[in-house]
Design a protein around this motif. Structure first.
Motif, mmCIF file in Angstrom:
data_model
loop_
_atom_site.group_PDB
_atom_site.id
_atom_site.type_symbol
_atom_site.label_atom_id
_atom_site.label_comp_id
_atom_site.label_asym_id
_atom_site.label_seq_id
_atom_site.Cartn_x
_atom_site.Cartn_y
_atom_site.Cartn_z
ATOM 1 N N SER A 1 25.800 -18.279 -9.135
ATOM 2 C CA SER A 1 24.855 -17.684 -8.187
ATOM 3 C C SER A 1 23.502 -17.480 -8.840
ATOM 4 O O SER A 1 23.385 -17.342 -10.065
ATOM 5 N N VAL A 2 22.481 -17.445 -8.014
ATOM 6 C CA VAL A 2 21.114 -17.294 -8.501
ATOM 7 C C VAL A 2 20.887 -15.886 -9.051
ATOM 8 O O VAL A 2 21.413 -14.910 -8.515
ATOM 9 N N THR A 3 20.119 -15.791 -10.139
ATOM 10 C CA THR A 3 19.853 -14.518 -10.806
ATOM 11 C C THR A 3 18.356 -14.205 -10.761
ATOM 12 O O THR A 3 17.548 -15.041 -11.177
ATOM 13 N N PRO A 4 17.955 -13.024 -10.282
ATOM 14 C CA PRO A 4 16.532 -12.672 -10.296
ATOM 15 C C PRO A 4 16.032 -12.403 -11.717
ATOM 16 O O PRO A 4 16.766 -11.864 -12.552
ATOM 17 N N THR A 5 14.797 -12.793 -11.991
ATOM 18 C CA THR A 5 14.171 -12.519 -13.279
ATOM 19 C C THR A 5 12.667 -12.320 -13.107
ATOM 20 O O THR A 5 12.020 -13.079 -12.375
ATOM 21 N N ASN A 6 12.132 -11.330 -13.806
ATOM 22 C CA ASN A 6 10.696 -11.072 -13.751
ATOM 23 C C ASN A 6 9.878 -12.177 -14.414
ATOM 24 O O ASN A 6 8.655 -12.231 -14.244
#
Length: 199
Positions: free
Chosen positions: A71-76
């Motif tokens: 699954s896609v992972t959020p990152t700054n």
């Protein structure tokens, strides 16, 4: 062996024309996200990341419903930002940079330095990485691949859900496989680049 980076700009944001910083996708933006999701459905992604802004998160979630792998992972590191123009930017861009807080430019450059060191890597085996992000971030990655002057990220605009593919090779020269490709969309569905001609 190669590391393929698939950079996708988010879909059209609702009410983006009113200068709203972030928000959900418009109906057209959701249709764009489904189209790029279908296009990427057979890519064997080993990792997927997205900007944490709403328009990117929603785009990534739709793409994620079509693709295989984690699954896609959020990152700054993929946040919308304005990096530095370097020392030699043409005077034409002075008015743009004068409207941006210098502290934000410094932060944007630090973010892009970290993003390049994290994602712009080589691999000893074939690897496929999805990055759902923003126009300036994509332009900066392409500038880095091509070895262009610092300010050239400003000239590398892409439309909503445009697909850019970079190939980092372990031995041979790197390749720009696709840049800003919108072939998954009908001409009437294409948004986000105001100079895009009618076809």
């Amino acid at each position: 062996m190669s590391h393929f980076l698939y950079l996708v700009r988010h879909g059209q944001q609702e009410h983006a024309e009113h200068g709203i910083d972030d928000g959900p996708l418009s109906e057209r933006g959701r249709a764009q996200a489904h189209a790029i999701g279908r296009r990427l459905a057979t890519v064997p992604f080993s990792q997927s990341f997205t900007s944490p802004l709403d328009r990117a998160l929603e785009t990534a979630a739709i793409i994620d419903s079509y693709t295989q792998g984690p699954s896609v992972t959020p990152t700054n590191l993929l946040f919308d930002c304005v990096p530095s123009s370097g020392e030699d930017a043409p005077a034409h861009y002075d008015s743009f940079f004068s409207g941006v807080n210098p502290a934000d430019i410094e932060a944007g450059q630090a973010q892009m330095n970290d993003a390049i060191s994290t994602f712009f890597t080589r691999s000893r085996e074939d690897k496929h990485t999805l990055l759902v992000t923003h126009n300036f971030v994509i332009g900066y990655f392409v500038r880095e691949l091509l070895g262009l002057p610092e300010w050239n990220w400003l000239t590398l605009g892409t439309g909503n859900t445009a697909l850019t593919v970079l190939r980092r090779r372990s031995i041979r020269p790197d390749e720009l496989k696709l840049f800003g490709d919108l072939s998954h969309l009908e001409p009437s569905e294409r948004t986000g680049v105001n100079w895009f001609p009618d076809l």
